[in-house]
Design a protein around this motif. Sequence first.
Motif: not given
Length: 83
Positions: A34-44, A47-50, A59-71
């Motif tokens: 929410k600090q980095l982008m408009p709220t309405e863009k967070i969902g997309s 779900l976007t492959g990067l 979202a896949d990374m979060i579900s697999k517990g790989e939040t370190g790379r995401l952070w």
Amino acid sequence: ASDRAIVNWETGDPMSPVYAAKLREIQSVYNELKQLMPTEKIGSWLLTGLDEFEGRNPADMISKGETGRLWASLFYLRSGTPD
């Protein structure tokens, strides 16, 4: 979490500490986004492959517990440092 677990929580069953920790992590990621982008863009974005995640989506990374790379990615987004 399974659909059944969610139904149980909604009817008042206590949440396990493991799921509670995961939900706190998801909330923290959402608050940062929410600090980095408009709220309405967070969902997309979630779900976007990067490329930085070998085509996987956040979202896949979060579900697999790989939040370190995401952070780390969110840190670079916030600082404006290219990765």
